[in-house]
Write an enzyme that holds these catalytic residues in place. Structure first.
Site, short mmCIF file in Angstrom:
data_model
loop_
_atom_site.label_atom_id
_atom_site.label_comp_id
_atom_site.label_asym_id
_atom_site.label_seq_id
_atom_site.Cartn_x
_atom_site.Cartn_y
_atom_site.Cartn_z
N TYR A 84 18.04 4.64 19.47
CA TYR A 84 16.73 5.32 19.52
C TYR A 84 16.73 6.62 20.33
CZ TYR A 84 15.16 0.93 17.53
OH TYR A 84 15.00 -0.17 16.71
N ARG A 137 16.46 1.84 27.08
CA ARG A 137 17.31 0.81 26.46
C ARG A 137 17.76 1.32 25.10
NH1 ARG A 137 16.28 -1.30 30.65
NH2 ARG A 137 15.50 -3.37 31.18
N ALA A 183 8.05 -2.34 14.71
CA ALA A 183 8.31 -3.56 13.92
C ALA A 183 7.14 -3.94 13.01
CB ALA A 183 8.66 -4.71 14.85
N ASP A 213 -4.38 -2.20 6.12
CA ASP A 213 -5.81 -2.26 5.77
C ASP A 213 -6.63 -1.33 6.67
OD1 ASP A 213 -5.35 -4.02 3.74
OD2 ASP A 213 -5.94 -5.81 4.85
N HIS A 227 9.87 7.13 11.67
CA HIS A 227 10.82 6.21 12.33
C HIS A 227 11.95 7.03 12.92
CE1 HIS A 227 8.79 2.78 10.66
NE2 HIS A 227 8.78 3.40 9.50
N LEU A 228 12.32 6.67 14.13
CA LEU A 228 13.43 7.36 14.79
C LEU A 228 14.75 7.08 14.08
CD1 LEU A 228 12.12 6.21 18.20
CD2 LEU A 228 12.52 8.62 17.72
N SER A 229 14.96 5.82 13.76
CA SER A 229 16.22 5.42 13.13
C SER A 229 16.08 5.47 11.61
CB SER A 229 16.60 4.00 13.58
OG SER A 229 15.62 3.07 13.13
N HIS A 277 7.05 -3.50 9.11
CA HIS A 277 7.64 -4.45 8.16
C HIS A 277 6.85 -5.74 8.02
CE1 HIS A 277 10.75 -1.57 9.01
NE2 HIS A 277 10.88 -2.00 10.25
N ARG A 295 14.24 -4.28 7.33
CA ARG A 295 13.62 -3.01 7.73
C ARG A 295 13.44 -2.06 6.55
NH1 ARG A 295 13.94 -3.22 13.45
NH2 ARG A 295 15.77 -4.39 14.12
N ASN A 350 4.25 5.74 14.27
CA ASN A 350 5.47 4.94 14.22
C ASN A 350 5.03 3.51 14.55
OD1 ASN A 350 7.84 3.56 14.48
ND2 ASN A 350 8.87 5.11 15.74
N GLU A 410 4.15 8.47 8.31
CA GLU A 410 4.89 7.36 8.96
C GLU A 410 6.23 7.93 9.47
OE1 GLU A 410 5.50 4.13 6.20
OE2 GLU A 410 7.18 3.33 7.38
N PRO A 460 4.96 -1.30 19.04
CA PRO A 460 5.59 -2.13 20.06
C PRO A 460 7.02 -1.72 20.43
CG PRO A 460 5.37 -3.33 17.98
CD PRO A 460 4.57 -2.07 17.85
N ASN A 461 7.26 -1.79 21.72
CA ASN A 461 8.55 -1.55 22.35
C ASN A 461 8.95 -0.08 22.45
OD1 ASN A 461 9.21 -4.36 22.84
ND2 ASN A 461 9.41 -4.55 20.62
N ARG A 516 19.81 0.13 7.98
CA ARG A 516 19.82 -1.01 8.91
C ARG A 516 19.59 -2.32 8.13
NH1 ARG A 516 16.22 0.38 14.01
NH2 ARG A 516 17.43 -1.40 14.83
O1 CA2 Z 1 13.30 3.53 14.01
C1 CA2 Z 1 12.14 3.34 14.39
O2 CA2 Z 1 11.44 4.19 14.88
C2 CA2 Z 1 11.56 1.92 14.28
O3 CA2 Z 1 10.20 2.03 13.95
C3 CA2 Z 1 11.73 1.30 15.65
C4 CA2 Z 1 11.32 -0.15 15.71
C5 CA2 Z 1 11.97 -0.95 14.58
O4 CA2 Z 1 11.47 -2.29 14.58
C6 CA2 Z 1 11.73 -0.33 13.23
O5 CA2 Z 1 12.42 -1.10 12.26
C7 CA2 Z 1 12.24 1.10 13.20
C8 CA2 Z 1 11.74 -0.77 17.05
C9 CA2 Z 1 11.22 -0.04 18.24
C10 CA2 Z 1 11.90 -0.58 19.44
O6 CA2 Z 1 12.01 0.45 20.38
C11 CA2 Z 1 12.91 0.29 21.38
C12 CA2 Z 1 13.19 1.41 22.12
C13 CA2 Z 1 14.11 1.33 23.13
C14 CA2 Z 1 14.72 0.13 23.42
C15 CA2 Z 1 14.42 -1.00 22.68
C16 CA2 Z 1 13.51 -0.91 21.66
#
Ligand code: CA2
Length: 179
Positions: free
Chosen positions: A53, A48, A107, A117, A130-132, A110, A141, A104, A128, A40-41, A137
């Site tokens: 990210y 954004r 959210a 499963d 993650h960008l960040s 977590h 997370r 990836n 797995e 998601p997102n 954080r």
């Molecule tokens: O660091 C990552 O890749 C995460 O999986 C990104 C998730 C976050 O909930 C994880 O803790 C770490 C959030 C993705 C949201 O992506 C956005 C991208 C651009 C603008 C807003 C949100």
């Protein structure tokens, strides 16, 4: 390998049908296939919060990874969804036709026992990503429902993390298959 034989003797005519199914969920085709799954997102990437990210859009990332996969003679499929059940359906659909998953889960990392499963259910190896750096954080997370069952985890390296995961997946697959 599970072999199912159906033998039917009809008058002087003997017919045999043989169906070979993988018993380990592996891809039976000749080409290696990797599924890239984004949660998601992540469709908002580059639009954004670039300070967290990065500036690349998801399309930029997927285009680059597709080129890298092609250079290694590997088929890359990509799916992104904001819905947990759709991610699970993509994992299920990968069973038997996909050699490796790069995920990836965003959210859902977590929160989702259901995605854990599903990955356990299909037995497809996965990395797995993650960008960040999730460990730098918020506390919530720091825990992942997937990390202990993943082949590996990459975080904090931005979009490069996907490429490193892809190269590692290709290397692992070429070591364990003769494709
Ligand atoms: O660091 C990552 O890749 C995460 O999986 C990104 C998730 C976050 O909930 C994880 O803790 C770490 C959030 C993705 C949201 O992506 C956005 C991208 C651009 C603008 C807003 C949100």
């Amino acid at each position: 390998m599970i072999e199912v034989f159906r033998k039917a003797s009809k008058a002087n005519n003997f017919s045999e049908v043989s169906l070979n199914l993988p018993d380990n969920g592996s891809n039976m085709s000749n080409n290696l296939k990797i599924l890239l799954l984004n949660g998601p997102n992540l469709n908002l990437l580059g639009k954004r919060e670039p300070e967290t990210y990065g500036y690349q859009t998801l399309s930029d990332i997927v285009e680059h990874l597709t080129n890298v996969a092609n250079q290694h003679d590997v088929e890359l499929c990509h799916e992104q969804s904001n819905a947990e059940h759709e991610l699970i359906n993509h994992i299920h659909a990968a069973m038997g036709n996909t050699d490796f998953i790069i995920i990836n889960p965003a959210a859902y990392t977590h929160t989702s026992v259901a995605i854990r499963d599903a990955l356990l259910g299909v037995s497809t190896p996965f990395i797995e990503v993650h960008l960040s750096n999730v460990h730098a954080r918020e506390q919530f997370r720091h825990h992942s429902y997937l990390s202990d069952i993943a082949k590996g985890v990459i975080c904090g390296l931005g979009a490069d993390g996907y490429e490193f995961a892809l190269l590692s997946a290709v290397k692992q697959l070429k070591q364990t298959t003769n494709k």
